[in-house]
Design a protein around this motif. Structure first.
Motif, short mmCIF file in Angstrom:
data_model
loop_
_atom_site.label_atom_id
_atom_site.label_comp_id
_atom_site.label_asym_id
_atom_site.label_seq_id
_atom_site.Cartn_x
_atom_site.Cartn_y
_atom_site.Cartn_z
N GLU A 1 4.39 -0.33 -0.26
CA GLU A 1 5.32 0.80 -0.13
C GLU A 1 5.56 1.55 -1.43
O GLU A 1 5.77 2.77 -1.42
CB GLU A 1 6.66 0.31 0.44
CG GLU A 1 6.67 0.05 1.92
CD GLU A 1 6.02 -1.24 2.35
OE1 GLU A 1 5.98 -1.53 3.56
OE2 GLU A 1 5.51 -1.99 1.46
N ILE A 2 5.55 0.86 -2.55
CA ILE A 2 5.86 1.54 -3.81
C ILE A 2 4.82 2.61 -4.14
O ILE A 2 5.10 3.54 -4.90
CB ILE A 2 5.99 0.52 -4.97
CG1 ILE A 2 6.76 1.15 -6.14
CG2 ILE A 2 4.63 -0.02 -5.40
CD1 ILE A 2 7.21 0.17 -7.19
N ASN A 3 3.65 2.52 -3.51
CA ASN A 3 2.58 3.49 -3.75
C ASN A 3 2.36 4.44 -2.58
O ASN A 3 1.35 5.15 -2.52
CB ASN A 3 1.28 2.75 -4.07
CG ASN A 3 1.40 1.90 -5.33
OD1 ASN A 3 1.97 2.35 -6.32
ND2 ASN A 3 0.88 0.69 -5.28
N LEU B 1 8.77 -8.15 -4.37
CA LEU B 1 9.88 -7.35 -3.84
C LEU B 1 9.82 -5.92 -4.35
O LEU B 1 10.19 -4.98 -3.63
CB LEU B 1 11.21 -8.00 -4.20
CG LEU B 1 11.46 -9.41 -3.66
CD1 LEU B 1 12.90 -9.83 -3.93
CD2 LEU B 1 11.15 -9.50 -2.17
N SER B 2 9.37 -5.73 -5.58
CA SER B 2 9.25 -4.38 -6.12
C SER B 2 8.20 -3.59 -5.35
O SER B 2 8.45 -2.46 -4.91
CB SER B 2 8.87 -4.44 -7.61
OG SER B 2 8.49 -3.17 -8.09
N ARG B 3 7.01 -4.18 -5.16
CA ARG B 3 5.93 -3.41 -4.52
C ARG B 3 6.25 -3.10 -3.06
O ARG B 3 5.80 -2.08 -2.53
CB ARG B 3 4.60 -4.16 -4.63
CG ARG B 3 4.53 -5.45 -3.85
CD ARG B 3 3.15 -6.10 -3.89
NE ARG B 3 3.16 -7.38 -3.23
CZ ARG B 3 3.04 -7.55 -1.92
NH1 ARG B 3 2.90 -6.51 -1.13
NH2 ARG B 3 3.07 -8.76 -1.39
N THR B 4 7.02 -3.95 -2.40
CA THR B 4 7.39 -3.71 -1.00
C THR B 4 8.68 -2.90 -0.87
O THR B 4 9.11 -2.61 0.25
CB THR B 4 7.57 -5.04 -0.24
OG1 THR B 4 8.55 -5.84 -0.92
CG2 THR B 4 6.26 -5.82 -0.16
N LYS B 5 9.26 -2.55 -1.99
CA LYS B 5 10.52 -1.79 -2.04
C LYS B 5 11.64 -2.47 -1.25
O LYS B 5 12.47 -1.83 -0.64
CB LYS B 5 10.30 -0.36 -1.57
CG LYS B 5 9.36 0.45 -2.48
CD LYS B 5 9.19 1.89 -2.06
CE LYS B 5 10.39 2.73 -2.44
NZ LYS B 5 10.13 4.18 -2.22
N THR B 6 11.63 -3.80 -1.29
CA THR B 6 12.71 -4.58 -0.68
C THR B 6 13.61 -5.22 -1.73
O THR B 6 14.56 -5.92 -1.39
CB THR B 6 12.13 -5.70 0.22
OG1 THR B 6 11.27 -6.54 -0.57
CG2 THR B 6 11.33 -5.12 1.37
#
Length: 649
Positions: A234-236, A591-596
């Protein structure tokens, strides 16, 4: 083998010129390079091998010699919060001290530039390896294939860490021979493209010899799958739509390839049953890549992670510090998410990852060494047996009919919780009883960097994401998740109260400690916590349908307010990553890359909840870098520094 030694002080800029016969000279940047060899040495086969050795150490071992690894991957998440020592609390709390110059709490506080510099030093070494191994005239596969493949992997590994922590970063791909001061940040899409290109080259060059000590084709495949999964996250989403479906398909195919050659260990506890340096648990088939350590005291790097997850025990009644209890730096305490996300009755992983009982080792009066001295009861939120969070000389231990001097309860009706005390069950995955002395910080055990249980869960997540794109079903993720859960279940005849951890390696320690003062106890609080009769039957953890998820996952889903099948299934796989990989230095980046990250930290991390904002999905670019970099032959202006900084900082 000679090693190049670097004294690295302020920023990663001169790391781009590593191994060059120069030193940076300025009032804002200092570096001293000392070597017994000329630069020509690194154009020889011996020199290339020496550079590879140094790059392995810089990339894998150096971060584990201090607090940067947990500060950047475990703090500030749903799994851990600050324990009894807040030396690095800004990294967890996202407070006013967390900025491009991190506010110093103690001498142990990790500076904003520590991780950044560590990665770029390693990239400088990797660039040298790639250049030297490419340029040399040789038919030796150890150089033209293995060393070159390792160089490509090491560069990609460090850039993957950088892009997942900071987003856009400077992309430096060649060896510098003069001081370079002008750099710009490349966008994440370009950084990921370079990472994938490097890993693809490494995949073609390397074979599967030497795991987990050496970088193998399977290690490359694991991290290539991780890079594709990260790019598809999600972050991308602002730019990844054209590559997402193909990336996710590659995650599955690469993961299947790795899984086929790295079967899971039979018992989850086998991974953590450390009995001596270079023991059996450090060569299990499940292990894909590990940071290598040992008991050679002439080494310059040791594994210090045994210090940081350990709660204070040595100041409690009838207890004293000892080799098997570890030296308790008390940096990280598990959150209530970590306690409650496990099926504590049927899932063995919590009980094999956390120490919940300690042997009394400073007896007097009615207590003798060997009695139960400390117990943590990690009970269900619905358990109404306990009125207090802390009991002193009240709860009776059935084996001795004596009261236990100190007992802590996770869920009690007084509402105090373990968050209000510095006491907590210690994550024991990194415990090391082989150390030289009670207060010795130098640890010898290897650190697992990649294992196939994670590969299973990456494949599962890719299947979930593909289903969200209309390619396949969500149920296709379940065989991968269930493979890990099946291993986690109790086997028929298994003693659920049995426990071990790396303290068992005390038998090979040269400390000379009298075993009578060991606090290590080969027993957990499973039965006291779950309040069930002794059982030896097998348990089952299989998930049969996406519409019938485990109660522990449903509780998290409801708390976070998820309603779509995709959000629920992504939540499931993130929860499963905690159950399987807790404390293994993955969580913040996942958690950062999944925006959670923000939602989960707000829900479960008491230190972060009031401060975390959306911009905390990326780290601040270190001020030391911004102060050192130039544009057009001049230092950056204030406006230019602001433009180069991540938003919010």
């Amino acid at each position: 083998m000679n090693k190049v030694q670097f004294r690295y002080i302020k920023t990663g800029i001169c790391a781009f010129a590593l191994l060059a016969n120069m030193s940076c000279q300025s009032d804002f940047l200092k570096e001293e390079l000392t070597t017994q060899r000329s630069n020509a040495y690194y154009s020889t086969e011996e020199g290339i091998q020496a550079a590879v050795t140094g790059a392995y150490n810089q990339t894998f071992a150096v971060p584990l010699g201090g607090e940067v690894q947990f500060a950047t991957t475990n703090y500030g998440t749903d799994e851990f919060h600050v324990g009894g020592d807040g030396s690095n609390s800004p990294w967890n709390n996202y407070d006013g001290g967390f900025k491009p110059i991190v506010t110093v709490v103690t001498s142990n506080t990790i500076a904003a530039e520590r991780a950044w510099d560590t990665y770029y030093v390693a990239i400088g070494l990797a660039n040298q390896i790639i250049k030297s191994a490419t340029d040399i005239t040789s038919t030796n596969n150890a150089i033209k294939k293995t060393a070159l493949g390792e160089g490509y992997f090491l560069r990609a590994y460090n850039y993957l860490r950088l892009v997942r922590q900071y987003g856009a970063v400077p992309l430096k791909l060649n060896v510098s021979t003069t001081v370079e001061l002008e750099f710009t940040r490349e966008t994440p899409d370009k950084v990921y493209a370079q990472i994938i290109d490097d890993l693809s080259k490494a995949y073609d060059l390397l074979d599967n010899t030497g795991a987990p000590a050496k970088i193998t084709k399977d290690a490359v495949a694991h991290y290539l799958a991780k890079a594709y999964l990260s790019r598809a996250s999600e972050i991308n989403d602002a730019w990844n739509s054209s590559t997402k479906a193909a990336d996710l398909a590659k995650v599955v195919s690469l993961s299947d390839e790795v899984i086929a050659r790295h079967p899971l260990a039979n018992n989850f506890g086998d991974i953590w049953a450390y009995s001596k340096p270079n023991g059996a648990n450090e060569t299990l088939s499940e292990l894909i890549l590990s940071a290598q350590f040992g008991d050679n005291l002439l080494a310059t790097t040791f594994n210090n992670q045994h210090l940081y997850f350990t709660a204070r025990y040595d100041d409690l009644p009838y207890m004293q510090r000892d080799l098997t209890g570890m030296r308790p730096f008390s940096r990280l305490a598990p959150t209530y998410f970590t306690y409650d996300v496990f099926d504590q009755v049927n899932d063995s992983r919590f009980w094999k990852s956390f120490r919940t009982k300690s042997r009394l080792n400073n007896g007097s009066g009615k207590y003798v060494n060997g009695d139960l001295g400390l117990m943590f009861i990690i009970n269900s939120p619905s358990d109404t047996r306990f009125t207090k969070t802390k009991y002193v000389d009240e709860i009776v231990y059935s084996k001795t009919n004596k009261t236990v001097p100190t007992v802590y309860v996770a869920h009690a009706s007084d509402g105090k919780s373990l968050v209000q005390d510095v006491r907590f069950p210690s994550l024991s995955k990194h415990f090391d009883g082989a150390r030289l002395a009670i207060n010795e910080v130098r640890g010898y055990r290897d650190m697992v960097l990649a294992r196939s249980a994670e590969t299973y869960l990456m494949a599962a997540e890719a299947k979930i994401r593909l289903a969200n794109l209309g390619q396949g079903s969500y149920d296709a993720a379940l065989p991968y998740i269930n493979a890990v859960r099946k291993r986690a279940a109790y086997k028929a005849g298994e003693d659920r109260a049995a426990y071990t951890d790396g303290a068992a390696a005390y038998v090979v320690s040269q400390s000379g400690q009298n075993v009578n003062i060991n606090s290590f106890l080969t027993e957990n609080s499973y039965y006291e916590s779950n309040n069930i009769p002794v059982a030896t039957t097998a348990t089952a953890l299989d998930i049969t349908s996406v519409n019938n998820l485990p109660a522990q996952d449903v509780a998290v889903i409801n708390k976070l307010g998820y309603t779509s099948t995709y959000d629920k299934m992504l939540c499931l796989v993130l929860n499963e990553r905690t159950r399987e990989l807790c404390g293994e230095f993955h969580r913040w980046e996942d958690l950062s890359r999944t925006k959670t990250l923000v939602a989960r930290a707000k829900a479960y991390n008491p230190g972060a909840a009031n401060n975390i904002k959306d911009f905390h999905l990326l780290r601040p670019i270190p001020q030391t870098f911004l102060d050192g970099v130039y544009s057009g032959g001049k230092p950056l202006s204030s406006d230019q520094k602001t433009a180069m900084q991540n938003p919010g900082y």
